[in-house]
Design an enzyme around this catalytic site. Structure first.
Site: not given
Ligand code: AGP
Length: 614
Positions: A2, A27, A75, A101-102, A487, A491, A494, A510, A609
């Site tokens: 949120c 976010r 959210w 938020n939470g 990584e 990318k 997501e 394997h 985010k």
């Molecule tokens: C990465 O592209 C994602 N947005 C997600 O995996 C992110 O890296 C993860 O939530 C960790 O976030 P942080 O680095 O703010 O702790």
């Protein structure tokens, strides 16, 4: 997660709140709303399902007039996305409104108790119970702050709240419990701001204070009074945020992610500046006061992180072990605290987190603190929890990273770990002065190498046109580049929603080799290093089974052009820094595939985010 924005001052609260919420869109959210104490003394509330544009339309049709207000992008956690479940929520007496938020973990028991007292609820959210509790204490004669304090004492869970009362039109009460994402208070001139993240209020002020766990603040236009939830006054340290508002704007790029990919040369320059002393041939880290004795006393480093930051940590293992000869373990933040980790005062636990607010990473840090480890953090968000609670920190200096998919934070966290490895290597005597000077000199060329990778940006649109409709991708890398394969796959997953897996290339035989067919492209990181020949052999195994190979290769490598179907050129880069250059083609490939598929690049579905809920 949120998004929260609050304003108190002489200006029109509605405009400032809506603009702030706009800057928090990255976010991720499903509904939005705001509340203003209107000039006639009533609480004006406007909420809408969907994007902010719908809320703006509603506000244009039913304007709000006032100078104190709170706003929210939701959210959904409890209660489906809808207008009735959108924040702000108002108490039954119309006295108090709240944004949150939470998760209030014991909301069901509280709601049952309140309903047994005859209280009627207007939503399915956990949030609504808090505003019932506050109004109940107000009705009993408590002051607003006291009513809030008592209500919070009844709740469990990590939460951040803003409260507004029509009886106190000159103030906002902010409160933070646990790690449900920060609350940033922006200090203006005759006005003050509150937000869940810096970009929401950066255009108004750079002077910020940050609420810590179990703190609350009374914010008026001329003062910010911070105290513990037990009422004891707290003196807070203002931070001057070095980011400029432009850096938090998207233009002239199409997406924040695209902008942030192309900003990496500058971000890396900013990360190196002031730390790599090219004249002296050594590294200085201002936020990590380490003596040779302390460095030599260390037995190992445990890195805790999530998502992209966890993959950066896997690269960091190679860097720190190579440069400082110090054993490094990497653990997911969400796993670490549940395995009763064997750590002690000779362990340094390093948290890598762009937002500095990821609840799993922060919980891992708390576990490490309980066990007596030294706590370091590599963090981008200045003033965030991970920045403040660590014994030593290394800022990423990436500037605000708005796109949900992390890019420049990844590469700058690699540079930070390289710098850390160099510093530890010098203090522990595992790097000779000449070695150290060479490692430091290698950094000097990195921004230029990154710029040269970015120069090939047009090839990715053609690749996207060829592969946008594929259902699966496999990413392969070896050695320090196998985390880059992980990584690259993340990318793609997501932002384009194409399934992808990253693997250490040696693992292919394997199991994953059974997947190879002409429908699933294989991205192979095969730049020249000590495992190059192994990668060539892997590429041949894929081709022998009818697979299609997109190879990352060192510029001028004629051999690989004979073997791979597509080649993405990367300039010759020192092996320990090759992940910084090699990840960029994978970022661009994911970006262009997502754009070609019409995906919402900056706000991918279901993602946030900063993940501040478990
Ligand atoms: C990465 O592209 C994602 N947005 C997600 O995996 C992110 O890296 C993860 O939530 C960790 O976030 P942080 O680095 O703010 O702790």
């Amino acid at each position: 997660m949120c998004g929260i924005v609050g304003y108190v001052g002489p200006r029109d609260a509605t405009r400032i709140i809506l603009d702030g919420l706009k800057r928090l869109e990255y976010r991720g959210y499903d509904s939005a709303g705001l509340a203003v104490v209107q000039d006639d003394g009533t609480l004006g509330v406007r909420r809408e399902l969907g994007k902010l544009d719908q809320l703006v339309e509603k506000v244009v049709g039913e304007p709000l007039a006032g100078h104190v207000g709170i706003g929210h992008t939701r959210w959904a956690t409890h209660g489906e996305p809808s207008e009735r479940n959108a924040h702000p929520h108002v108490g039954p007496g119309g006295e108090v409104t709240v944004v949150h938020n939470g998760i209030i973990e014991n909301f069901r028991a509280l709601r049952d108790e309140l309903e047994a007292e005859g209280r009627a609820f207007a939503s399915d959210t956990d949030t609504e119970v808090i505003v019932h509790l506050v109004e109940g204490y107000l009705a009993g004669g408590a002051e607003l702050e006291t009513a809030v304090r008592r209500a919070l004492a009844r709740t469990k869970g990590a939460n951040a709240f803003l409260f507004l009362s029509r009886r106190h039109p000159e103030r906002i009460v902010a409160a933070r419990m646990g790690n449900a994402g920060g609350l940033t208070i922006g200090l203006g001139d005759g006005e003050n701001f509150v937000a869940s993240d810096i970009p929401a209020i950066l255009e108004h002020t750079r002077e910020m204070v940050f609420l810590e766990d179990r703190q609350m603040a009374v914010v008026t236009r001329d003062a910010v009074h911070v105290e513990g939830l037990d009422g004891t006054p707290v003196s807070v340290k203002p931070y001057t945020i070095p980011w400029d508002p432009v850096s938090a704007a998207k233009e002239p790029y199409r997406h924040f992610m695209q902008k942030e990919i192309y900003e990496q040369g500058r971000a890396i320059t900013d990360t190196i500046r002031g730390r790599a002393d090219f004249d002296a041939g050594r590294v200085r880290l201002e936020g990590l006061p380490l003596t040779p004795e302390a460095a030599r006393a260390l037995k190992r480093v445990v890195i805790v992180a999530c998502g992209t930051s966890a993959y950066a940590a896997l690269v960091g293992k190679f860097l720190i072990e190579a440069l400082a000869r110090l054993p490094v373990e990497v653990d997911y933040g969400s796993e670490f605290r549940y395995r009763d980790p064997l750590i002690d005062a000779q362990t340094a636990v390093l948290a890598i987190t762009q937002s500095g607010e990821t609840v799993d990473t922060l919980a891992a840090v708390e576990e490490a603190q309980r066990k007596g480890a030294q706590i370091w953090s590599i963090v981008n968000a200045i003033g965030s929890q991970a920045h403040r609670i660590a014994d030593g920190h290394i800022l990423m200096h990436a500037g605000p990273e708005i796109g949900v998919a992390s890019t420049k934070a990844f590469t700058t966290s690699l540079v930070d770990q390289y710098l850390l490895g160099c510093l530890l290597g010098e203090l522990r005597g595992t790097l000779s002065p000449d070695d150290l000077r060479q490692r430091v000199d290698d950094l000097a060329h990195l921004p230029d190498l990154v710029g040269r990778v970015l120069d090939h940006g047009d090839v990715y649109e053609r690749l996207a046109q060829t592969f946008y409709d594929r259902a699966h991708f496999l990413y392969l890398g070896r050695g320090i580049n196998y985390p880059v394969a992980l990584e690259g796959a993340l990318k793609l997953k997501e932002i384009s929603y194409i399934h992808a897996e990253g693997y250490p290339a040696g693992e292919m035989k394997h199991g994953p080799i059974a997947l190879i067919d002409e429908a699933m492209p294989v991205v192979a990181i095969a730049t020249r290093d000590h495992v190059y020949d192994k990668m060539i052999s892997q590429i041949e195994q894929v081709k022998a089974r009818g697979g299609t190979v997109i190879a990352l290769a060192t510029e001028g490598d004629a051999e690989i052009a004979q073997k791979a179907d597509f080649v993405l050129p990367v300039p010759e880069t020192p092996p320990l820094l090759s992940p910084v250059a090699n990840v960029i083609p994978l970022q661009l490939l994911a970006y262009h595939l997502a754009v070609r598929r019409g995906a919402d690049v900056d706000q991918p579905r279901n993602l946030a985010k900063s993940v501040t809920v478990e």
